[in-house]
Each structure stands twice: as structure tokens, then as C-alpha cells.
Design an enzyme around this catalytic site. Sequence first.
Site, PDB file in Angstrom:
ATOM      1  N   HIS A 135       0.863  -1.185   0.000  1.00 52.61           N
ATOM      2  CA  HIS A 135       0.000   0.000   0.000  1.00 52.61           C
ATOM      3  C   HIS A 135       0.903   1.240   0.000  1.00 52.61           C
ATOM      4  O   HIS A 135       2.019   1.187   0.521  1.00 52.61           O
ATOM      5  CB  HIS A 135      -0.834  -0.051   1.292  1.00 52.61           C
ATOM      6  CG  HIS A 135      -1.916   0.964   1.379  1.00 52.61           C
ATOM      7  ND1 HIS A 135      -1.697   2.272   1.741  1.00 52.61           N
ATOM      8  CD2 HIS A 135      -3.257   0.853   1.190  1.00 52.61           C
ATOM      9  CE1 HIS A 135      -2.844   2.922   1.763  1.00 52.61           C
ATOM     10  NE2 HIS A 135      -3.810   2.093   1.428  1.00 52.61           N
ATOM     11  N   ASP A 216       3.272  -4.202   8.102  1.00 51.43           N
ATOM     12  CA  ASP A 216       2.044  -3.433   7.927  1.00 51.43           C
ATOM     13  C   ASP A 216       0.898  -4.415   8.173  1.00 51.43           C
ATOM     14  O   ASP A 216       0.641  -5.300   7.362  1.00 51.43           O
ATOM     15  CB  ASP A 216       2.011  -2.871   6.494  1.00 51.43           C
ATOM     16  CG  ASP A 216       0.661  -2.263   6.128  1.00 51.43           C
ATOM     17  OD1 ASP A 216      -0.302  -2.411   6.902  1.00 51.43           O
ATOM     18  OD2 ASP A 216       0.579  -1.656   5.048  1.00 51.43           O
ATOM     19  N   GLN A 219      -4.422  -4.919   7.078  1.00 52.70           N
ATOM     20  CA  GLN A 219      -5.439  -5.878   6.617  1.00 52.70           C
ATOM     21  C   GLN A 219      -5.365  -7.191   7.392  1.00 52.70           C
ATOM     22  O   GLN A 219      -6.341  -7.927   7.448  1.00 52.70           O
ATOM     23  CB  GLN A 219      -5.271  -6.174   5.120  1.00 52.70           C
ATOM     24  CG  GLN A 219      -5.533  -5.001   4.205  1.00 52.70           C
ATOM     25  CD  GLN A 219      -6.984  -4.523   4.229  1.00 52.70           C
ATOM     26  OE1 GLN A 219      -7.900  -5.255   4.568  1.00 52.70           O
ATOM     27  NE2 GLN A 219      -7.192  -3.269   3.870  1.00 52.70           N
ATOM     28  N   LYS A 242     -10.314  -0.692  10.502  1.00 52.47           N
ATOM     29  CA  LYS A 242     -10.431  -1.904   9.679  1.00 52.47           C
ATOM     30  C   LYS A 242     -11.017  -3.066  10.492  1.00 52.47           C
ATOM     31  O   LYS A 242     -11.422  -4.069   9.941  1.00 52.47           O
ATOM     32  CB  LYS A 242      -9.058  -2.347   9.155  1.00 52.47           C
ATOM     33  CG  LYS A 242      -8.267  -1.288   8.425  1.00 52.47           C
ATOM     34  CD  LYS A 242      -8.637  -1.160   6.984  1.00 52.47           C
ATOM     35  CE  LYS A 242      -7.624  -0.292   6.254  1.00 52.47           C
ATOM     36  NZ  LYS A 242      -8.144   0.261   5.018  1.00 52.47           N
ATOM     37  N   CYS A 385      -4.727   2.487  -3.715  1.00 43.81           N
ATOM     38  CA  CYS A 385      -3.453   2.946  -3.110  1.00 43.81           C
ATOM     39  C   CYS A 385      -2.342   1.925  -3.314  1.00 43.81           C
ATOM     40  O   CYS A 385      -1.459   1.775  -2.458  1.00 43.81           O
ATOM     41  CB  CYS A 385      -3.610   3.257  -1.620  1.00 43.81           C
ATOM     42  SG  CYS A 385      -4.772   4.563  -1.302  1.00 43.81           S
TER      43      CYS A 385
HETATM   44  N1  PMP Z   1      -1.792  -0.766   4.509  1.00 42.47           N
HETATM   45  C1  PMP Z   1      -2.746  -1.536   3.996  1.00 42.47           C
HETATM   46  C2  PMP Z   1      -2.413  -2.929   3.558  1.00 42.47           C
HETATM   47  C3  PMP Z   1      -4.045  -1.036   3.890  1.00 42.47           C
HETATM   48  O1  PMP Z   1      -5.010  -1.799   3.371  1.00 42.47           O
HETATM   49  C4  PMP Z   1      -4.325   0.278   4.315  1.00 42.47           C
HETATM   50  C5  PMP Z   1      -5.716   0.856   4.184  1.00 42.47           C
HETATM   51  N2  PMP Z   1      -6.331   0.613   2.967  1.00 42.47           N
HETATM   52  C6  PMP Z   1      -3.283   1.029   4.850  1.00 42.47           C
HETATM   53  C7  PMP Z   1      -2.026   0.483   4.928  1.00 42.47           C
HETATM   54  C8  PMP Z   1      -3.498   2.416   5.318  1.00 42.47           C
HETATM   55  O2  PMP Z   1      -4.410   2.455   6.365  1.00 42.47           O
HETATM   56  P1  PMP Z   1      -4.939   3.851   6.904  1.00 42.47           P
HETATM   57  O3  PMP Z   1      -5.536   4.568   5.736  1.00 42.47           O
HETATM   58  O4  PMP Z   1      -5.936   3.497   7.943  1.00 42.47           O
HETATM   59  O5  PMP Z   1      -3.752   4.565   7.450  1.00 42.47           O
END
Ligand code: PMP
Length: 428
Positions: A135, A216, A219, A242, A385
Site C-alpha cells: 500500500h 504493515d 489488513q 479496519k 493505493c
Molecule cells: N496498509 C494496507 C495494507 C491497507 O489496506 C491500508 C488501508 N487501505 C493502509 C495500509 C493504510 O491504512 P490507513 O488509511 O488506515 O492509514
Amino acid sequence: MIKSETQNLAAAVKSDFPFFANNPDTVYLDSAATSLKPQAVIDAIVKYYAQYGANIHRGVYRQSMEATEIYEDTRSTIKNFLNASKDYEVVYVRNTTEGINLLARTLGLAGKLPYTAWENGLQKGDVIILSESEHHSNIVPWQMISDRLGLEIVFISIETNGQLSMSSFEEIQNNLKNKCVKIVSLSKVSNVTGIVHDLEPFKSYARQKGALFIVDGAQAICHNTIDLAAMDADAFVFSAHKLLGPTGVGALVARKSLLDKLPPFLGGGDMILDVTKNATKYNESPHKFEAGTPDIAGVFGLKAAIEYLGRVGMENIYMWEKTLTKYCMEKLDKAGVYLFGPSITDLEKMEKVGVVSFNIPGIHPHDVGTIMDEHNICIRAGHHCCQLLMQAWDTSATNRASFYLYNDFSDVDRLAEAVQYVKKIFNK
Ligand code: PMP
């Protein structure tokens, strides 16, 4: 058999989520972007504002002290949820993005750390290893620090099905034999493919190089049990929203031995022990990293979310999503949809959570998303993203349906019917 047993999970929990009463006939398939909130979480947030109201840490009266206790206790709730040992500490952040930025920024300022590659702070030419399926939150903060300090970022490429390529990793290891690898930062679960990556080889490599191993967990945390003790990450980052919690709060769960050596992230109230005109003595971690009034209500909500998930059982959620995902992929495949990521046969040999990315050949994902909305079906269209992943797949966007405990087979049926409708409209 599984179908009827697991169907009960959605049936049992759906009425806990007021979204469905407020949005009748709506199919919510965007939980990878953010999950819906059960009433228990909403109640916990309201409880903070209605019952406690006060700021934490500084008050000497009951409401402030009790709110402080719940806020501080939630650190243990999080650690238990993740099976984190006493070597780990919980730092509250706004979200996964902020957690990774905190790490990137403070590591950029750090000196010696208790890792063999970290005799000195980051030096020009040092290497950070990421993957093409990250991401943007796990790419951009590292690029920012690399630009400033002249670091090199190396990306593990992906197989067509979204798995991290082991041959690419082998090549990287050969190329980096004489390089100082300081950081390996990877997501446990992809928000586009839903693959649960086996991070063990990458962790071993980080250990061998004396580098930091960062996960990270945005998910990963919501779909199955996390065992941080087994994962052995130096830092694990997640967002509450999440996993049924509120937006605006998350946590960086990291080794205390690491946090103790990092400089503060933001300066201000609460992160200090003593301030004079000439200097400031910082508070100990985790408070050193939590400047200013935090999202107290958010922490109350996060605690309620973890307790709710504990009652449902993470393994039940994982099994349920597995069944739904297979059902969805088979239905979409029959409907002539192109599936990105793992194939249906891949499901036999790899772990995948309830995230399905697809395109209807010849129809732009945004058109698909818009028509789905007319049918009260919430899916996502875009790059999610993950533009490096899109580039690897030679596409600019996909559609994505993502499931959680409150979805059921009828949601997939509605999605598949809507796919047929979109195809008819576009004569495909
Ligand atoms: N890493 C992953 C794998 C994600 O799916 C997301 C959210 N889509 C993020 C980071 C970023 O999360 P946040 O927008 O809550 O900071």
C-alpha cells in the site's frame, strides 16, 4: 454444511450493525477500505463523551482518572489480542499511515539501535526492502526518508497471482550481499489480492542482515488471529477502523528496546517530563510518542471493537470469509469476469482473506462501480493505493469487493446479478 453453519455467523451478527437498518437493501462490500461499526463500538464512543468527558492523564478527579485507566488498559487489550509479549509496547497513532510515518521519520533521526546493522543511524546507500504489492502507506514514507538521506529502496516483485516472488527475492539477496540492509517492511495481507503472505523468509533475511523487520498489519489484524510472538516483527502497525473500530485511531506495536532508542515523533504536551527554556526532558515510551490530547473516544471504541471480535472469534471470521470468497470467485468467474490475484485453484494452496479484485473485460472499473451504486451495492474502483501492483499487472484500476463477518451469500448473488446487468448495458 459449511455454507449453512457459516451463514449463521452473518445472520447472528448483522443486527449488531446499525448501518444495515439505516441503509436497507444495501450490500456493503467495501470493508477493506473501512469496516462497519457494531452498536457496541458506537456505544463505547458515546460513553466516553457522555459519561467521562474529561481529558486524560492530567486530571486529579474521578472522571479523568477513570478515563485514563480505560485508555491505558486498552494497551493490554491490544497486546493480548495480538499475543504480544511483555517485550512489546503499544503506541497510539491515528492510523497505519501515521504509524509507518512515525517509524520512517524517527528512524531517519536515530543513531545506534540494538540491531547489528544499526551500529550507526541511516547512512547514504543503506537499503530498505519493500514489495510491489505494498500500500502507498508502506512506500511513500520510506521514499521521503530515502530522498532526504540518499537511501536505496529495493522492491521484491510479485508473481502474476500477487504472491511475493521468491526468485526476485533470491536475486535481491545476491545483489545486496555487500550492502547494508537496514529495514525490511512488508504487509502481512494485501488489500488488493487478500493474500496472507508468508513473511518468514523475509524475516529470517532481516535477522541475518541485522535489519529491522516491520509489518504493515492493516489488513491482517481484522481477518484472522495474529500471533505477534510467532511473527516476531520488530514493529507491527494497524488502524482501528479496519477491525470494526472507529476512524482516527490505530497503534504501532513495537519492541520496547527499539522504542526506547528512537527519538520522539511530535513535540508538545504529554510527551515531556520537564521543560526549561534551554531543553526538554522527554517522557518514556510510549508517552514520548503521544504528543497532545489523543483520540480518547477512539481508544474506547477500539477496546470495544476488540472485545466484540473476541466474542465472535477471529477463527470463525476467517473460516466464514474463506467460504464466501470461494463462492464469490466461482460466481464471478462464471459471470465472465476477470479475476486479479489468486485463481480459484490457488485457493487450495494459499491463504487468502475476503478481498476479491476483478475487472469486467472492456468496461472501466469506475463505470462498474457507479452502476453498482445504482443497485445499492458498495464496491470500490481504482488503484486501491497500490499503484505499483497496478503497474505490475499493466492496468490502471480494478474493481474490488471485500467481505467481512456481516456479509453473506445473498450479497455475492446480488453482486453477480449486477455484473450481468452491467455487461448487458455495455453490450459485453
Ligand atoms: N496498509 C494496507 C495494507 C491497507 O489496506 C491500508 C488501508 N487501505 C493502509 C495500509 C493504510 O491504512 P490507513 O488509511 O488506515 O492509514
